[in-house]
Scaffold this motif. Structure first.
Motif, PDB file in Angstrom:
ATOM      1  N   ALA A  79       0.830  -1.210   0.000  1.00 10.96           N
ATOM      2  CA  ALA A  79       0.000   0.000   0.000  1.00 10.96           C
ATOM      3  C   ALA A  79       0.861   1.255   0.000  1.00 10.96           C
ATOM      4  CB  ALA A  79      -0.929  -0.011   1.213  1.00 10.96           C
ATOM      5  N   LEU A  80       1.924   1.267   0.797  1.00  6.40           N
ATOM      6  CA  LEU A  80       2.810   2.419   0.822  1.00  6.40           C
ATOM      7  C   LEU A  80       3.539   2.585  -0.510  1.00  6.40           C
ATOM      8  CD1 LEU A  80       4.360   2.090   4.403  1.00  6.40           C
ATOM      9  CD2 LEU A  80       2.512   3.592   3.650  1.00  6.40           C
ATOM     10  N   SER A  81       3.890   1.470  -1.136  1.00  6.54           N
ATOM     11  CA  SER A  81       4.518   1.541  -2.455  1.00  6.54           C
ATOM     12  C   SER A  81       3.576   2.163  -3.473  1.00  6.54           C
ATOM     13  CB  SER A  81       4.939   0.141  -2.916  1.00  6.54           C
ATOM     14  OG  SER A  81       5.858  -0.440  -2.014  1.00  6.54           O
ATOM     15  N   LEU A  82       2.303   1.762  -3.424  1.00 15.23           N
ATOM     16  CA  LEU A  82       1.309   2.347  -4.326  1.00 15.23           C
ATOM     17  C   LEU A  82       1.162   3.845  -4.078  1.00 15.23           C
ATOM     18  CD1 LEU A  82      -1.486  -0.384  -4.243  1.00 15.23           C
ATOM     19  CD2 LEU A  82       0.063   0.138  -6.133  1.00 15.23           C
ATOM     20  N   LEU A  83       1.188   4.248  -2.825  1.00 13.50           N
ATOM     21  CA  LEU A  83       1.076   5.669  -2.497  1.00 13.50           C
ATOM     22  C   LEU A  83       2.249   6.452  -3.083  1.00 13.50           C
ATOM     23  CD1 LEU A  83      -0.260   8.013  -0.989  1.00 13.50           C
ATOM     24  CD2 LEU A  83       0.994   7.313   1.064  1.00 13.50           C
ATOM     25  N   LEU A  84       3.446   5.899  -2.985  1.00 10.74           N
ATOM     26  CA  LEU A  84       4.618   6.587  -3.529  1.00 10.74           C
ATOM     27  C   LEU A  84       4.551   6.658  -5.055  1.00 10.74           C
ATOM     28  CD1 LEU A  84       7.124   7.948  -2.452  1.00 10.74           C
ATOM     29  CD2 LEU A  84       8.360   5.796  -2.712  1.00 10.74           C
ATOM     30  N   VAL A  85       4.058   5.597  -5.692  1.00 10.18           N
ATOM     31  CA  VAL A  85       3.895   5.602  -7.144  1.00 10.18           C
ATOM     32  C   VAL A  85       2.898   6.681  -7.563  1.00 10.18           C
ATOM     33  CG1 VAL A  85       3.021   4.285  -9.112  1.00 10.18           C
ATOM     34  CG2 VAL A  85       4.561   3.201  -7.474  1.00 10.18           C
ATOM     35  N   VAL A  86       1.786   6.777  -6.860  1.00 12.70           N
ATOM     36  CA  VAL A  86       0.761   7.768  -7.190  1.00 12.70           C
ATOM     37  C   VAL A  86       1.304   9.186  -7.028  1.00 12.70           C
ATOM     38  CG1 VAL A  86      -1.455   8.715  -6.463  1.00 12.70           C
ATOM     39  CG2 VAL A  86      -1.172   6.244  -6.686  1.00 12.70           C
ATOM     40  N   VAL A  87       2.052   9.430  -5.953  1.00 18.84           N
ATOM     41  CA  VAL A  87       2.632  10.751  -5.735  1.00 18.84           C
ATOM     42  C   VAL A  87       3.584  11.110  -6.872  1.00 18.84           C
ATOM     43  CG1 VAL A  87       4.175  12.092  -4.253  1.00 18.84           C
ATOM     44  CG2 VAL A  87       2.366  10.691  -3.239  1.00 18.84           C
ATOM     45  N   ALA A  88       4.433  10.161  -7.278  1.00 14.41           N
ATOM     46  CA  ALA A  88       5.372  10.414  -8.369  1.00 14.41           C
ATOM     47  C   ALA A  88       4.640  10.710  -9.674  1.00 14.41           C
ATOM     48  CB  ALA A  88       6.305   9.216  -8.530  1.00 14.41           C
ATOM     49  N   VAL A  89       3.588   9.940  -9.970  1.00 13.91           N
ATOM     50  CA  VAL A  89       2.834  10.150 -11.203  1.00 13.91           C
ATOM     51  C   VAL A  89       2.143  11.509 -11.194  1.00 13.91           C
ATOM     52  CG1 VAL A  89       0.852   9.342 -12.538  1.00 13.91           C
ATOM     53  CG2 VAL A  89       2.524   7.699 -11.684  1.00 13.91           C
TER      54      VAL A  89
END
Length: 297
Positions: free
Chosen positions: A252-262
């Motif tokens: 979940a935290l990895s997904l959050l970081l991906v979304v922030v980067a995008v």
């Protein structure tokens, strides 16, 4: 009478088409970049994602990552733009040496960067010992150490982007401004910076994105203290190793970081300098020519 055999009219191949032989490697390259992210989305337990990404630990780690990433980017801007200008305007041999030194962090493993920073600024380090004795300042395992580690690995991205923009822009307008009596500082502000603005924005985004995802140098030089040095990558690593939470939290935290980067990339891609200066390079040249005229005035 012999009838000539008609042949279908051959249509010329459009210019710039990609050879079919290269289509498969290109597709494999896209797959290499996209499929790991697809696997991450598939693996996620979407029922627990909202609770994981809104937990105090996640918000604390994300907030720290954003703050330190912005601070590291500011450091890189203050140091990197002058450094890029020096490289772009220096003699070829000097520029080659300085450029090689700047790109060293790109080829070093981040862990090595962390060890190097520790032996430079640690309590017994080359500079750290004097900071401790003279001022009582200890940098390792603090938030300042996070910023320095991020700046160390992110600075080359900004310098390379800005140097390339400076070389592309050339020195023609700067020379004209100098002949009109403009000082170096005024020429830099009114001529050079507007010319390299797209490259500067691109380099700043790359710099911030690299700082946001920094892990190795931060782990060795700054540690993993919650609320002090535990950034998002370190929080993901901690969660994945099961330190009190499940691996679903790491996903979940990895997904959050991906979304922030995008989101960051989409926002920056939506900003185009030529929308403010006209269309294409003509708009940039026109704006710079106007700046030159303003310098003359």
């Amino acid at each position: 009478m012999t009838r000539s055999r008609s042949h279908p009219r051959s249509h010329p191949r459009p210019a710039g088409t990609v050879p079919r032989l290269l289509a498969l490697p290109a597709a494999l390259g896209i797959a290499l970049l996209v499929l790991p992210l697809v696997a991450l989305f598939v693996r996620a337990d979407w029922a627990t994602v909202p609770a994981a990404i809104t937990s105090p630990e996640a918000r604390q780690a994300l907030g720290l990552s954003l703050r330190t990433g912005l601070a590291a980017t500011a450091v890189c801007l203050v140091l990197g733009v002058p450094l890029a200008l020096v490289i772009a305007r220096a003699r070829p041999r000097v520029a080659a040496v300085v450029r090689a030194l700047v790109t060293v962090p790109l080829v070093l493993p981040p862990m090595v960067g962390g060890v190097a920073l520790l032996y430079l600024l640690g309590r017994t380090g080359l500079v750290g010992r004097y900071l401790d004795l003279a001022f009582g300042v200890r940098i390792p395992f603090t938030t300042t150490a996070v910023v320095l580690a991020q700046a160390f690995v992110a600075l080359p991205f900004l310098v390379i982007a800005v140097e390339g923009a400076l070389r592309t822009a050339g020195t023609r307008y700067e020379t004209v401004a100098a002949t009109l009596g403009a000082s170096r500082g005024l020429t830099f502000r009114r001529i050079t910076l507007p010319l390299v603005l797209p490259g500067l924005v691109a380099g700043t985004v790359l710099c911030f994105a690299r700082a946001l995802g920094e892990f190795g140098a931060t782990a060795l030089f700054a540690g993993n203290a919650p609320g002090v040095t535990r950034t998002m990558p370190l929080a993901i690593y901690t969660a994945f190793n099961g330190a009190g939470v499940s691996q679903d939290s790491a996903v979940a935290l990895s997904l959050l970081l991906v979304v922030v980067a995008v989101v960051i990339l989409v926002l920056v891609r939506g900003w185009r300098p030529d929308r403010e200066r006209g269309s294409g390079s003509g708009g940039t040249a026109g704006g710079t020519a106007g700046g030159t005229a303003g310098v003359a005035a």
